[in-house]
Design a protein around this motif. Structure first.
Motif, PDB file in Angstrom:
ATOM      1  N   GLY A   1      -8.757 -11.081 -47.912  1.00 47.77           N
ATOM      2  CA  GLY A   1      -9.621 -12.196 -48.282  1.00 47.77           C
ATOM      3  C   GLY A   1      -9.914 -12.300 -49.761  1.00 47.77           C
ATOM      4  O   GLY A   1      -9.784 -13.366 -50.353  1.00 47.77           O
ATOM      5  N   GLN A   2     -10.308 -11.208 -50.396  1.00 46.13           N
ATOM      6  CA  GLN A   2     -10.674 -11.254 -51.805  1.00 46.13           C
ATOM      7  C   GLN A   2      -9.478 -11.603 -52.674  1.00 46.13           C
ATOM      8  O   GLN A   2      -9.572 -12.443 -53.577  1.00 46.13           O
ATOM      9  CB  GLN A   2     -11.270  -9.911 -52.240  1.00 46.13           C
ATOM     10  N   ASP A   3      -8.350 -10.949 -52.424  1.00 50.38           N
ATOM     11  CA  ASP A   3      -7.144 -11.247 -53.200  1.00 50.38           C
ATOM     12  C   ASP A   3      -6.740 -12.705 -53.050  1.00 50.38           C
ATOM     13  O   ASP A   3      -6.365 -13.369 -54.018  1.00 50.38           O
ATOM     14  CB  ASP A   3      -5.986 -10.353 -52.744  1.00 50.38           C
ATOM     15  N   LEU A   4      -6.806 -13.212 -51.830  1.00 51.46           N
ATOM     16  CA  LEU A   4      -6.384 -14.587 -51.583  1.00 51.46           C
ATOM     17  C   LEU A   4      -7.354 -15.597 -52.170  1.00 51.46           C
ATOM     18  O   LEU A   4      -6.952 -16.629 -52.704  1.00 51.46           O
ATOM     19  CB  LEU A   4      -6.236 -14.819 -50.079  1.00 51.46           C
TER      20      LEU A   4
ATOM     21  N   LEU B   1      -2.919 -17.847 -44.929  1.00 49.10           N
ATOM     22  CA  LEU B   1      -3.131 -16.404 -45.004  1.00 49.10           C
ATOM     23  C   LEU B   1      -4.617 -16.056 -44.978  1.00 49.10           C
ATOM     24  O   LEU B   1      -5.015 -15.044 -44.401  1.00 49.10           O
ATOM     25  CB  LEU B   1      -2.480 -15.845 -46.268  1.00 49.10           C
ATOM     26  N   ILE B   2      -5.431 -16.885 -45.601  1.00 47.21           N
ATOM     27  CA  ILE B   2      -6.878 -16.657 -45.566  1.00 47.21           C
ATOM     28  C   ILE B   2      -7.379 -16.707 -44.128  1.00 47.21           C
ATOM     29  O   ILE B   2      -8.212 -15.899 -43.704  1.00 47.21           O
ATOM     30  CB  ILE B   2      -7.610 -17.697 -46.433  1.00 47.21           C
ATOM     31  N   ALA B   3      -6.848 -17.652 -43.349  1.00 44.46           N
ATOM     32  CA  ALA B   3      -7.262 -17.776 -41.948  1.00 44.46           C
ATOM     33  C   ALA B   3      -6.816 -16.572 -41.123  1.00 44.46           C
ATOM     34  O   ALA B   3      -7.529 -16.117 -40.227  1.00 44.46           O
ATOM     35  CB  ALA B   3      -6.689 -19.063 -41.359  1.00 44.46           C
ATOM     36  N   LEU B   4      -5.644 -16.026 -41.447  1.00 38.59           N
ATOM     37  CA  LEU B   4      -5.103 -14.909 -40.675  1.00 38.59           C
ATOM     38  C   LEU B   4      -5.725 -13.569 -41.058  1.00 38.59           C
ATOM     39  O   LEU B   4      -5.954 -12.720 -40.200  1.00 38.59           O
ATOM     40  CB  LEU B   4      -3.584 -14.824 -40.879  1.00 38.59           C
TER      41      LEU B   4
ATOM     42  N   THR C   1       8.067 -19.396 -50.158  1.00 43.61           N
ATOM     43  CA  THR C   1       8.111 -20.632 -49.375  1.00 43.61           C
ATOM     44  C   THR C   1       7.659 -20.416 -47.925  1.00 43.61           C
ATOM     45  O   THR C   1       7.519 -21.387 -47.179  1.00 43.61           O
ATOM     46  CB  THR C   1       9.535 -21.222 -49.367  1.00 43.61           C
ATOM     47  N   LEU C   2       7.406 -19.177 -47.533  1.00 52.18           N
ATOM     48  CA  LEU C   2       7.103 -18.878 -46.132  1.00 52.18           C
ATOM     49  C   LEU C   2       5.649 -19.124 -45.759  1.00 52.18           C
ATOM     50  O   LEU C   2       5.337 -19.360 -44.594  1.00 52.18           O
ATOM     51  CB  LEU C   2       7.448 -17.414 -45.820  1.00 52.18           C
ATOM     52  N   TYR C   3       4.751 -19.012 -46.733  1.00 50.76           N
ATOM     53  CA  TYR C   3       3.327 -19.087 -46.419  1.00 50.76           C
ATOM     54  C   TYR C   3       2.603 -20.022 -47.380  1.00 50.76           C
ATOM     55  O   TYR C   3       3.057 -20.264 -48.495  1.00 50.76           O
ATOM     56  CB  TYR C   3       2.664 -17.704 -46.533  1.00 50.76           C
ATOM     57  N   ARG C   4       1.454 -20.481 -46.925  1.00 52.81           N
ATOM     58  CA  ARG C   4       0.492 -21.129 -47.800  1.00 52.81           C
ATOM     59  C   ARG C   4      -0.733 -20.225 -47.889  1.00 52.81           C
ATOM     60  O   ARG C   4      -1.080 -19.538 -46.930  1.00 52.81           O
ATOM     61  CB  ARG C   4       0.061 -22.496 -47.251  1.00 52.81           C
ATOM     62  N   ARG C   5      -1.379 -20.236 -49.031  1.00 52.51           N
ATOM     63  CA  ARG C   5      -2.543 -19.371 -49.229  1.00 52.51           C
ATOM     64  C   ARG C   5      -3.610 -19.637 -48.169  1.00 52.51           C
ATOM     65  O   ARG C   5      -4.237 -18.712 -47.643  1.00 52.51           O
ATOM     66  CB  ARG C   5      -3.122 -19.595 -50.630  1.00 52.51           C
ATOM     67  N   GLU C   6      -3.816 -20.908 -47.826  1.00 53.29           N
ATOM     68  CA  GLU C   6      -4.847 -21.261 -46.849  1.00 53.29           C
ATOM     69  C   GLU C   6      -4.561 -20.642 -45.483  1.00 53.29           C
ATOM     70  O   GLU C   6      -5.478 -20.218 -44.770  1.00 53.29           O
ATOM     71  CB  GLU C   6      -4.943 -22.786 -46.727  1.00 53.29           C
TER      72      GLU C   6
ATOM     73  N   TRP D   1       3.736 -11.213 -50.165  1.00 55.65           N
ATOM     74  CA  TRP D   1       3.605 -12.564 -50.720  1.00 55.65           C
ATOM     75  C   TRP D   1       2.621 -12.568 -51.885  1.00 55.65           C
ATOM     76  O   TRP D   1       2.895 -13.144 -52.946  1.00 55.65           O
ATOM     77  CB  TRP D   1       3.145 -13.507 -49.614  1.00 55.65           C
ATOM     78  N   ILE D   2       1.486 -11.911 -51.711  1.00 55.34           N
ATOM     79  CA  ILE D   2       0.482 -11.852 -52.775  1.00 55.34           C
ATOM     80  C   ILE D   2       1.039 -11.116 -53.994  1.00 55.34           C
ATOM     81  O   ILE D   2       0.860 -11.548 -55.138  1.00 55.34           O
ATOM     82  CB  ILE D   2      -0.798 -11.166 -52.267  1.00 55.34           C
ATOM     83  N   ARG D   3       1.716  -9.996 -53.755  1.00 54.97           N
ATOM     84  CA  ARG D   3       2.302  -9.245 -54.869  1.00 54.97           C
ATOM     85  C   ARG D   3       3.283 -10.120 -55.642  1.00 54.97           C
ATOM     86  O   ARG D   3       3.331 -10.095 -56.885  1.00 54.97           O
ATOM     87  CB  ARG D   3       3.019  -7.994 -54.349  1.00 54.97           C
ATOM     88  N   THR D   4       4.059 -10.912 -54.921  1.00 50.66           N
ATOM     89  CA  THR D   4       5.060 -11.757 -55.556  1.00 50.66           C
ATOM     90  C   THR D   4       4.410 -12.862 -56.375  1.00 50.66           C
ATOM     91  O   THR D   4       4.837 -13.155 -57.499  1.00 50.66           O
ATOM     92  CB  THR D   4       5.985 -12.360 -54.484  1.00 50.66           C
ATOM     93  N   VAL D   5       3.379 -13.483 -55.830  1.00 50.93           N
ATOM     94  CA  VAL D   5       2.663 -14.526 -56.572  1.00 50.93           C
ATOM     95  C   VAL D   5       2.108 -13.964 -57.877  1.00 50.93           C
ATOM     96  O   VAL D   5       2.253 -14.564 -58.949  1.00 50.93           O
ATOM     97  CB  VAL D   5       1.523 -15.119 -55.721  1.00 50.93           C
ATOM     98  N   LYS D   6       1.478 -12.802 -57.795  1.00 49.86           N
ATOM     99  CA  LYS D   6       0.897 -12.196 -58.996  1.00 49.86           C
ATOM    100  C   LYS D   6       1.974 -11.863 -60.024  1.00 49.86           C
ATOM    101  O   LYS D   6       1.769 -12.035 -61.231  1.00 49.86           O
ATOM    102  CB  LYS D   6       0.109 -10.941 -58.622  1.00 49.86           C
ATOM    103  N   GLY D   7       3.117 -11.387 -59.551  1.00 55.42           N
ATOM    104  CA  GLY D   7       4.211 -11.083 -60.465  1.00 55.42           C
ATOM    105  C   GLY D   7       4.718 -12.321 -61.183  1.00 55.42           C
ATOM    106  O   GLY D   7       4.994 -12.287 -62.391  1.00 55.42           O
ATOM    107  N   PHE D   8       4.830 -13.417 -60.448  1.00 53.07           N
ATOM    108  CA  PHE D   8       5.250 -14.676 -61.068  1.00 53.07           C
ATOM    109  C   PHE D   8       4.219 -15.171 -62.076  1.00 53.07           C
ATOM    110  O   PHE D   8       4.556 -15.642 -63.166  1.00 53.07           O
ATOM    111  CB  PHE D   8       5.466 -15.744 -59.995  1.00 53.07           C
TER     112      PHE D   8
END
Length: 204
Positions: free
Chosen positions: A127-130, A118-121, A111-116, A65-72
């Protein structure tokens, strides 16, 4: 903290290979299909090599998910950096829709996750990337707001946020639900965004 591959021998499959395989599995059969065993089978690798890098499926999907956000964000930031604010806004909105249409697998994943969540999980592993994931976008939207409106306040930031992010994201979700891209969608969303950003120069 994520483990690193041994220095003694180059890994046959990289983290990116694992993430690519996970993306294909999610696109084919849904989130639950992206298990370490299924990913390993798709790569022709032992499942232990997947577990070694990613101890759980959720961590695989979160990293993807993080990789995809950065790519976008690369294309979005390039578009919004255009010198003319109106051209920048059109390009940024168009990028969101064009990228979504061209990268449907990745866009659906977003659409599967929210950043908040993922930070909790994953506070340690990701953590740093998010925490810093949206910093560049926030700075770019603020810079756009200054260039376009000449000031930054709750109203102008709100209009920029809605026109550049909220509105095209909502349209992107609609695009993902359609088998074919509606022919009216791009022009309509760009026009709606421009209407939100319209500035009355007559009183200045």
């Amino acid at each position: 903290m994520r483990k690193k591959a041994s220095m003694g021998r180059a890994a046959q499959h990289t983290d990116q290979d694992i993430l690519d395989a996970a993306l294909d599995l999610v696109a084919e059969d849904g989130v639950h299909a992206a298990t370490a065993v299924a990913i390993a089978k798709k790569l022709g690798a032992p499942s232990g090599s997947v577990y070694y890098r990613f101890p759980s499926r959720d961590l695989i999907l979160a990293t993807l998910w993080i990789r995809t956000v950065k790519g976008f964000q690369i294309g979005f930031l390039e578009a919004l950096a255009a010198e003319d604010p109106e051209a920048a806004a059109r390009a940024a909105v168009a990028h969101t829709l064009t990228w979504t249409d061209a990268h449907r697998k990745e866009a659906k994943l977003l659409t599967l996750y929210r950043r908040e969540d993922l930070i909790a999980l994953w506070p340690e592993e990701l953590g740093q990337d998010l925490t810093t994931l949206n910093d560049e976008v926030k700075r770019a939207v603020k810079a756009f707001t200054v260039a376009h409106f000449g000031r930054v306040d709750a109203e102008t930031i709100g209009r920029s946020q809605f026109a550049l992010i909220d509105l095209p994201y909502s349209a992107a979700r609609q695009l993902l639900r359609a088998e074919r891209t509606p022919p009216w969608l791009f022009d309509s969303v760009i026009a709606a965004s421009a209407a939100v950003l319209r500035v009355d120069r007559s009183s200045s």
